[in-house]
Each structure stands twice: as structure tokens, then as C-alpha cells.
Design an enzyme around this catalytic site. Structure first.
Site, PDB file in Angstrom:
ATOM      1  N   PRO A   1      -2.351   5.801   3.265  1.00 36.18           N
ATOM      2  CA  PRO A   1      -1.487   5.114   2.296  1.00 36.18           C
ATOM      3  C   PRO A   1      -0.069   5.005   2.839  1.00 36.18           C
ATOM      4  O   PRO A   1       0.463   5.954   3.412  1.00 36.18           O
ATOM      5  CB  PRO A   1      -1.552   6.028   1.068  1.00 36.18           C
ATOM      6  CG  PRO A   1      -2.851   6.735   1.198  1.00 36.18           C
ATOM      7  CD  PRO A   1      -3.064   6.938   2.674  1.00 36.18           C
ATOM      8  N   CYS A   2       0.528   3.835   2.656  1.00 38.20           N
ATOM      9  CA  CYS A   2       1.758   3.549   3.401  1.00 38.20           C
ATOM     10  C   CYS A   2       2.989   3.388   2.517  1.00 38.20           C
ATOM     11  O   CYS A   2       4.019   2.928   2.980  1.00 38.20           O
ATOM     12  CB  CYS A   2       1.560   2.289   4.223  1.00 38.20           C
ATOM     13  SG  CYS A   2       0.944   0.893   3.261  1.00 38.20           S
TER      14      CYS A   2
END
Length: 357
Positions: A85-86
Site C-alpha cells: 500500500p502506497c
């Protein structure tokens, strides 16, 4: 080279965009791992024969994964994929404290790479992970890979050059331990795809009004609009117009935009027919969160239109409940067509190496 078939484990798999593309390239997906249980049904529905493992990577042990999937160390045919997840590294203004923990996910992923020493490693993320590589741990990760004998390609690519009808810049790392070749995604042969190439009535998207609900798995459903927002977007010129069209209407201009004509111009903006779409985010169903108004209809993009711009095929089924959850699965995904181009680079390399042995 005893095993001639590539196989992969997809860490932080989400709704399966990366796994689907890899599968299309000819890679057998063994499992997808994610902390979000809401991904499970979508992942298992679309990724044939792969197991969904519900786990927190901070607590997952290498030996447990080894035994559960029957993995072997130093397996040249194994690919480990880590598209964490960014949100923490995104340029989009998100609540950083909520995503603070996610910034260490690359470090956790490297634990598994060091343990299994697979033939190939893939990391895909927002460009911010590279511009802040010391903080993100990327520089240490690349140093480790090189010290372990991997040849590393680590660059920023725009998915529009890889068959995705969307301009989406992504950091992509492909590392391989079985050759000295720097592998990069295989570019798309042919024209850059635009919104017109994939959306509109001729592509199976009948005209719908704001608030339309499609109960089928096609999900050509879009959010409703208030009366004042409908007035606003009716004034926005077709095919690429923006909110400046109502900026001088005191009854329609938003207070937060007064005196800020040069800021946030994509908000309430329409897509262009003859350009790739802008980046599809998790909020693509909302006209106030970016340039997400249909090129000519007075509404936001439908869920299926967003998925199509992400290069998901029409038969891909999203099983989450509620518009926000479905849009999150779509917006957070690696575009499957881009994933396929990454997979093809690996498959081509693996076949070539096998031929010479």
C-alpha cells in the site's frame, strides 16, 4: 532449472490486478497475501487456483509461508511480488498518521526475499517511494538485492506506454538472480490508448444519468449528484472542460476556490476523449476529487468505467460491498495490462535462460 514453470506469490495482493496480469503472461499464481479481508472474495473469484492468505506481513513468518505453500529456497522459477500500500508515499494529500505503519512494508517484504532467494523479485509503487528512498528503505533494499547477486531494474514508468488507457506514473523494480539482464516491462506495440478507445456507447457503455444503479456484475453504476453540482457540471465544456466554466458564477463557485483559479483545476473537470485518462484513484467515482467527470455525460465515471481505464477486462468481477469499497479495490490496483507487461519480461527471460541450459 529443474522446474520449468514460473510461479509467484503476490504480497499485498489487493483485488488481484497484479496477479491477474501475471497470470495472463503465463505465470502460475500460488497465492495472494493481504491484511484486508475485504479483498478475499474478489481475489479468489478472478485468480484461478490461487489461495488467498489473510495475514499481517509484520506477523507472518517465513517458515510458515514455506510450509503452507510448499516453497523451496533458491528456486529460480519463483517470483516474489511486493506491491505494498502506497498511501504514505503518495503525492495525494492523505492522512499520513493512518498510513505510518505502511512505510515499513518494504523492509518486511525484504525479509522474505532474503529467506527464499527467488529467481525474480517485483516491486511496484508510487514514484514517491523513490524520491524518498532513504526514508522508504528502498535504497537499502536495492543494495541488499545487489549484494545477493540480483540484477536490478528500478525506474519510473508511465502505464500509458504499456497498453493502459491511463496516464499513471509508477515506480517499478524487477530484479533477477538468474541472468545479468536488466528486465523492464515490455512496451505496448501500437498507439497509445485513449478514453475514446475504451469508453462510450460503441464500447458497450450506454448513456446513464447521475445516480444510475446497475445491479448486474457489469457495475455500470455511478454516484448521484446534488442539484447544485448538476448545475455546475452542466456548465463544464464537453471533452476536457474544467471548473473555471462556473468560477465567475457567485451562486455556483465554491468558497474554497475563490481566488484560486490556477489551483486544483482538475476538480469538477471532464476527461478528454482523445487522451489517456488521468490517474484513476480510489475516489474516481466523485467529481470533487479530481478530473473524473465523463467527457460528455453529466455525471462522474461509473465503477466499470474506472475499472476499464485501469485495464481490467469486462469479465473481471468485483465482490466488495458498497461503492467506496469497490472503488478502493479498483483505484489501488496495479493495472492488469501493466502487470502483464512486467510478467512478459520475466517469462521471456526465463524461457531464454532455459533454452541455453
Amino acid at each position: 532449472m529443474k522446474n520449468k514453470h514460473l510461479k509467484a506469490v503476490d504480497f499485498f495482493c489487493g483485488g488481484g490486478g497484479m496477479s491477474y496480469g501475471m497470470q495472463r503472461a503465463g505465470v502460475k499464481m500460488l497465492a495472494g497475501i493481504d491484511y484486508e479481508m475485504s479483498c478475499k472474495e474478489t481475489y479468489e473469484t478472478n485468480i484461478s487456483e490461487a489461495e488467498f492468505i489473510h495475514a499481517d506481513v509484520f506477523e507472518l513468518r517465513e517458515q510458515d509461508l514455506e510450509h503452507r505453500l510448499g516453497l523451496e529456497k533458491h528456486d529460480d522459477s519463483l517470483i516474489l511480488i511486493g506491491c505494498s500500500p502506497c498511501q504514505y508515499w503518495s503525492v495525494i494529500n492523505t492522512k499520513k498518521e493512518k498510513s505510518e505503519k505502511s512505510k515499513s512494508l518494504l523492509t518486511e517484504f525484504s525479509r522474505f526475499v532474503g529467506y527464499f532467494m527467488p529467481g525474480y523479485v517485483v516491486v511496484e509503487n508510487v514514484p514517491g517511494i523513490r524520491s524518498r528512498q532513504q526514508e522508504s528503505g528502498l535504497d537499502v533494499f536495492i543494495e541488499k538485492l545487489e549484494s545477493w547477486g540480483y540484477t536490478v531494474h528500478a525506474e519510473i514508468h508511465d502505464t500509458k506506454h504499456y497498453g493502459v488507457p491511463q496516464s499513471r506514473k509508477r515506480f517499478t523494480l524487477i530484479a533477477n538472480r538468474i541472468s545479468a539482464d536488466k528486465l523492464e516491462p515490455v512496451p505496448h506495440q501500437g498507439k497509445i490508448l485513449t478514453v475514446r478507445d475504451v469508453l462510450g456507447e460503441e464500447n458497450g457503455f450506454p448513456k446513464i444519468p447521475a445516480g444510475h444503479q446497475d445491479a448486474t456484475e457489469r457495475m455500470h453504476s455511478c454516484a448521484g449528484l446534488s442539484a447544485i453540482n448538476l448545475k455546475r457540471i452542466r456548465l463544464v465544456p464537453k471533452d476536457g472542460g474544467n471548473r473555471l466554466a462556473f468560477a465567475h458564477r457567485p451562486d455556483l463557485q465554491l468558497k474554497c476556490f475563490i481566488g484560486k483559479d490556477e489551483s486544483f483545476k482538475d476538480t469538477f473537470g471532464r476527461l478528454w476523449w482523445d487522451k489517456p485518462s488521468p490517474t484513476i484513484t480510489t475516489k474516481f467515482f466523485s467529481i470533487s476529487n479530481g478530473r473524473f467527470v465523463h467527457p460528455e455525460e453529466d455525471r462522474a465515471l461509473s465503477l466499470r468505467e474506472g475499472a476499464t481505464l485501469q485495464s481490467f477486462p469486462g469479465e473481471y468481477v468485483f465482490k466488495a460491498r458498497g461503492r467506496e469499497k469497490i472503488a478502493r479495490l479498483i483505484g489501488n490496483a496495479v493495472p492488469p495490462m501493466y502487470a502483464e507487461k512486467i510478467g512478459r519480461a520475466i517469462v521471456d527471460n526465463f524461457k531464454r535462460i532455459n533454452k541455453t541450459h
